[in-house]
Design a protein around this motif. Structure first.
Motif, PDB file in Angstrom:
ATOM      1  N   THR A   1       0.865  -1.484  -0.251  1.00 10.87           N
ATOM      2  CA  THR A   1      -0.232   0.240  -0.498  1.00 10.87           C
ATOM      3  C   THR A   1       1.245   1.285   0.031  1.00 10.87           C
ATOM      4  OG1 THR A   1      -1.999  -0.889   0.866  1.00 10.87           O
ATOM      5  CG2 THR A   1      -2.090   1.066   1.473  1.00 10.87           C
ATOM      6  N   LEU A   2       1.094   1.809  -0.909  1.00 11.59           N
ATOM      7  CA  LEU A   2       2.201   2.920  -1.439  1.00 11.59           C
ATOM      8  C   LEU A   2       1.853   3.873  -2.023  1.00 11.59           C
ATOM      9  CD1 LEU A   2       4.906   0.796  -2.806  1.00 11.59           C
ATOM     10  CD2 LEU A   2       4.744   1.591  -0.214  1.00 11.59           C
ATOM     11  N   TRP A   3       1.900   5.358  -1.873  1.00  8.02           N
ATOM     12  CA  TRP A   3       2.037   6.651  -1.754  1.00  8.02           C
ATOM     13  C   TRP A   3       3.105   6.566  -2.741  1.00  8.02           C
ATOM     14  CZ3 TRP A   3      -0.781   4.764   2.156  1.00  8.02           C
ATOM     15  CH2 TRP A   3      -1.567   4.900   2.292  1.00  8.02           C
ATOM     16  N   LEU A   4       3.414   8.156  -3.263  1.00  8.65           N
ATOM     17  CA  LEU A   4       5.026   8.431  -4.030  1.00  8.65           C
ATOM     18  C   LEU A   4       4.342   9.905  -3.717  1.00  8.65           C
ATOM     19  CD1 LEU A   4       5.337   6.342  -7.230  1.00  8.65           C
ATOM     20  CD2 LEU A   4       5.659   5.906  -5.072  1.00  8.65           C
TER      21      LEU A   4
ATOM     22  N   ASP B   1      13.303   6.012   0.266  1.00  4.78           N
ATOM     23  CA  ASP B   1      12.293   4.720   0.753  1.00  4.78           C
ATOM     24  C   ASP B   1      12.062   5.153   2.242  1.00  4.78           C
ATOM     25  OD1 ASP B   1      11.215   2.380   1.532  1.00  4.78           O
ATOM     26  OD2 ASP B   1      13.082   1.432   2.428  1.00  4.78           O
ATOM     27  N   ASN B   2      10.784   4.796   2.222  1.00  2.00           N
ATOM     28  CA  ASN B   2       9.532   5.579   3.698  1.00  2.00           C
ATOM     29  C   ASN B   2       8.844   4.413   4.055  1.00  2.00           C
ATOM     30  OD1 ASN B   2      10.144   9.182   2.910  1.00  2.00           O
ATOM     31  ND2 ASN B   2      11.302   8.059   4.372  1.00  2.00           N
TER      32      ASN B   2
ATOM     33  N   PRO C   1       8.179   5.639   9.487  1.00  2.21           N
ATOM     34  CA  PRO C   1       9.353   6.496   8.865  1.00  2.21           C
ATOM     35  C   PRO C   1       8.972   7.661   7.980  1.00  2.21           C
ATOM     36  CG  PRO C   1       9.010   4.401   7.213  1.00  2.21           C
ATOM     37  CD  PRO C   1       7.786   4.379   8.983  1.00  2.21           C
ATOM     38  N   TYR C   2       7.725   7.889   8.252  1.00  2.00           N
ATOM     39  CA  TYR C   2       7.119   9.462   7.418  1.00  2.00           C
ATOM     40  C   TYR C   2       6.350   9.505   8.299  1.00  2.00           C
ATOM     41  CZ  TYR C   2       3.171   5.459   5.990  1.00  2.00           C
ATOM     42  OH  TYR C   2       2.411   4.806   5.908  1.00  2.00           O
ATOM     43  N   LYS C   3       5.146  10.832   7.830  1.00  2.00           N
ATOM     44  CA  LYS C   3       4.823  12.034   8.914  1.00  2.00           C
ATOM     45  C   LYS C   3       2.929  11.372   8.452  1.00  2.00           C
ATOM     46  CE  LYS C   3       7.283  15.707  10.145  1.00  2.00           C
ATOM     47  NZ  LYS C   3       7.752  17.248  10.630  1.00  2.00           N
TER      48      LYS C   3
END
Length: 164
Positions: A106-109, A146-147, A158-160
């Protein structure tokens, strides 16, 4: 700290927390997959007006440096981002058979100045390094960051997120 001072600090903190956030730089931010359940949504490239003003000089400097150094054909690295979005979509389609990113993430760019920030969750068996390497071969991309996490229930991420 006395009570009036503590109250003032509290009010200032609440004012900043409630400040509206906007994607001032129009940086591309989009979700590419939804296979891992309960993955917290990243904050993305949104900022308060105060954060945007504080980041402006640094952003201008970062954007222009590749052109000044002769490494970019466009005068600002942020100008590549709209073109890179199209190339990223084609690249993702091409690398899915080798990486199975759709079924395992499940990813966002977020795209900013030729960098791709990959944020979200991956399954434990997902080959993140292979995915990042293949995504980094997208035309005009300088770096992929990579987060991601394979443990979405654990903190810190690893991200807000919007809740941070």
């Amino acid at each position: 700290m006395d009570l009036p001072t503590r109250s003032a600090v509290c009010c200032i903190a609440l004012a900043f927390a409630a400040a509206p956030r906007t994607n001032h730089g129009n940086d591309p931010f989009f979700q590419i997959s939804t296979a891992v359940a309960h993955c917290p949504t990243p904050l993305g490239p949104v900022q308060t007006d105060q954060e945007w003003l504080g980041d402006a000089h640094y952003r201008i400097e970062r954007g222009n440096s590749c052109w000044v150094e002769g490494r970019c054909r466009l005068s600002n690295a942020y100008r590549y981002d709209a073109e890179i979005v199209d190339a990223v979509q084609r690249r993702l389609n091409a690398i899915n058979p080798a990486t199975h990113w759709r079924e395992n993430s499940t990813l966002w760019l977020t795209l900013q100045r030729r960098f791709i920030y990959v944020q979200g969750c991956v399954s434990k068996e997902f080959d993140t390094a292979k995915f990042l390497t293949m995504l980094g071969e997208t035309a005009d991309v300088e770096q992929v960051i990579d987060n991601t996490t394979a443990s979405p229930g654990k903190r810190p991420l690893p991200y807000k997120t919007p809740a941070d």
